[in-house]
Enzyme design. Sequence first.
Site, short mmCIF file in Angstrom:
data_model
loop_
_atom_site.label_atom_id
_atom_site.label_comp_id
_atom_site.label_asym_id
_atom_site.label_seq_id
_atom_site.Cartn_x
_atom_site.Cartn_y
_atom_site.Cartn_z
N ALA A 20 1.30 8.04 2.65
CA ALA A 20 2.08 7.52 3.78
C ALA A 20 1.22 7.15 4.98
CB ALA A 20 3.13 8.55 4.18
N TYR B 14 -4.48 -0.20 -14.60
CA TYR B 14 -3.49 -0.21 -13.51
C TYR B 14 -2.10 -0.52 -14.08
CZ TYR B 14 -1.03 -1.45 -9.21
OH TYR B 14 -0.10 -1.49 -8.19
N1 LIG Z 1 0.59 -4.07 -2.39
C1 LIG Z 1 1.14 -4.63 -3.46
O1 LIG Z 1 1.14 -5.86 -3.63
C2 LIG Z 1 1.80 -3.75 -4.49
C3 LIG Z 1 2.46 -4.39 -5.58
C4 LIG Z 1 3.08 -3.60 -6.53
C5 LIG Z 1 3.07 -2.22 -6.42
N2 LIG Z 1 2.40 -1.63 -5.37
C6 LIG Z 1 2.42 -0.15 -5.30
O2 LIG Z 1 2.80 0.25 -4.00
C7 LIG Z 1 2.30 1.57 -3.76
C8 LIG Z 1 1.71 1.63 -2.35
O3 LIG Z 1 0.56 0.81 -2.32
P1 LIG Z 1 0.13 -0.09 -1.07
O4 LIG Z 1 0.23 -1.50 -1.51
O5 LIG Z 1 0.83 0.36 0.15
O6 LIG Z 1 -1.44 0.26 -1.04
P2 LIG Z 1 -2.39 0.95 0.07
O7 LIG Z 1 -2.21 0.26 1.37
O8 LIG Z 1 -3.74 0.96 -0.55
O9 LIG Z 1 -1.80 2.43 0.18
C9 LIG Z 1 -1.96 3.34 -0.89
C10 LIG Z 1 -1.75 4.74 -0.36
O10 LIG Z 1 -1.93 5.65 -1.47
C11 LIG Z 1 -2.86 6.64 -1.07
N3 LIG Z 1 -3.58 7.20 -2.22
C12 LIG Z 1 -4.31 6.53 -3.13
N4 LIG Z 1 -4.84 7.40 -4.01
C13 LIG Z 1 -4.43 8.64 -3.62
C14 LIG Z 1 -4.66 9.95 -4.10
N5 LIG Z 1 -5.45 10.18 -5.14
N6 LIG Z 1 -4.07 10.99 -3.47
C15 LIG Z 1 -3.28 10.79 -2.40
N7 LIG Z 1 -3.04 9.58 -1.88
C16 LIG Z 1 -3.61 8.52 -2.49
C17 LIG Z 1 -3.80 5.94 -0.11
O11 LIG Z 1 -4.53 6.88 0.67
P3 LIG Z 1 -5.95 6.49 1.33
O12 LIG Z 1 -5.66 5.55 2.47
O13 LIG Z 1 -6.51 7.80 1.75
O14 LIG Z 1 -6.74 5.83 0.25
C18 LIG Z 1 -2.79 5.14 0.70
O15 LIG Z 1 -2.16 5.99 1.63
C19 LIG Z 1 1.29 1.86 -4.88
O16 LIG Z 1 1.88 2.72 -5.82
C20 LIG Z 1 1.05 0.49 -5.50
O17 LIG Z 1 0.70 0.58 -6.86
C21 LIG Z 1 1.78 -2.37 -4.40
#
Ligand SMILES: NC(=O)c1ccc[n+]([C@@H]2O[C@H](COP(=O)([O-])OP(=O)(O)OC[C@H]3O[C@@H](n4cnc5c(N)ncnc54)[C@H](OP(=O)(O)O)[C@@H]3O)[C@@H](O)[C@H]2O)c1
Length: 315
Positions: A42, A193
């Site tokens: 978050a 992924y």
């Molecule tokens: N962005 C897209 O286009 C997209 C599309 C489809 C699905 N999603 C999904 O949406 C979700 C959120 O992603 P987002 O796009 O918001 O990406 P993001 O901006 O990279 O955020 C990801 C979050 O997950 C945290 N995280 C990653 N690995 C972790 C771990 N081992 N333990 C605890 N926290 C962890 C990160 O923490 P840190 O900041 O510390 O790394 C960050 O807070 C993900 O599940 C992703 O697969 C995203």
Amino acid sequence: MTQIGLLILVVLGAIKAYLILTTGVCTSTKKLTGKTVIITGANTGIGKETALDLAKRGARVILACRDPKKAAIAKEDIIRESRNKNVFIRQLDLTSLKSVRKFAADILKSELRLDILINNAGCATIEKKLTEDGLEVQMQSNHFGHFLLTNLLLGNVRIINVSSTAHRWIKKLNLDDLTFERDPSDNKILNIYGITKLCNVLFSKELAKKLEPFGVTVNCLHPGAVKTEIFRNAPTWFQIIAAVCIPLFFKSAKEGAQTSIHLAVADEVANVTGEYFSDCKIAKTSKLAKDLELAKQLWEVSETFVKLKPEERHF
Ligand SMILES: NC(=O)c1ccc[n+]([C@@H]2O[C@H](COP(=O)([O-])OP(=O)(O)OC[C@H]3O[C@@H](n4cnc5c(N)ncnc54)[C@H](OP(=O)(O)O)[C@@H]3O)[C@@H](O)[C@H]2O)c1
């Protein structure tokens, strides 16, 4: 301007208009006063926007984040923008089963109630690495860590798993090799992924079935293509394409959070379970993601991978 240039502009404009018109928006004005929400990952991106929205609705919001410094900045932003001081940080690193267990134990000790769990955290790494638990890093961050966490925190009423349309890339899931050591074709990092996101859908389906008698709903979602930090580890060629496409076609993080928020608050989904959503509507999954026998088998192997103890097995 040449005719080709004009045509390109018209096509790009039409795509952009289509994306704007089809972007789902959560229209519920529901307040969450007295409710407790946990959101993993978050501190940035979709998770942070989801946390902000739910804090504005009056919820007690727990930011489950691995980096305490990043989490502290996010907490400050969320409190300032929402004017809700009930925002707390609990450290959670999904790549460590020990950390997941500690997080869950702390929550069960400190929280009187749990209402909504949003398994949002995720990563798309380019390097295939094993964690301290001997699991592949993306598989543990995106699936196994959340699998264990959810099993340890089963008191929630709504469980939401953030998956992706990337689950569609996967045509076969080899449950005998979820650390990707035997089948070299599975070593392609984007493939992994996609597998993790397929696991999110299969996990949601199986958990929804198991929790239906208890009135607990479990749904998963694709947030759309969203401008976040998810591509931070992508190769340079990908970054170049992304630099062009992201401003044109990607949703903002606030737009990308809408389906998570909808599933967390909307009355119309209070009794909907086991579904996959996109743009705040039920959407179709791939054929493989509908395989309930595969979902059951994935559950069983996941129990073994996360070393779920007999007393932690509720089903
Ligand atoms: N962005 C897209 O286009 C997209 C599309 C489809 C699905 N999603 C999904 O949406 C979700 C959120 O992603 P987002 O796009 O918001 O990406 P993001 O901006 O990279 O955020 C990801 C979050 O997950 C945290 N995280 C990653 N690995 C972790 C771990 N081992 N333990 C605890 N926290 C962890 C990160 O923490 P840190 O900041 O510390 O790394 C960050 O807070 C993900 O599940 C992703 O697969 C995203």
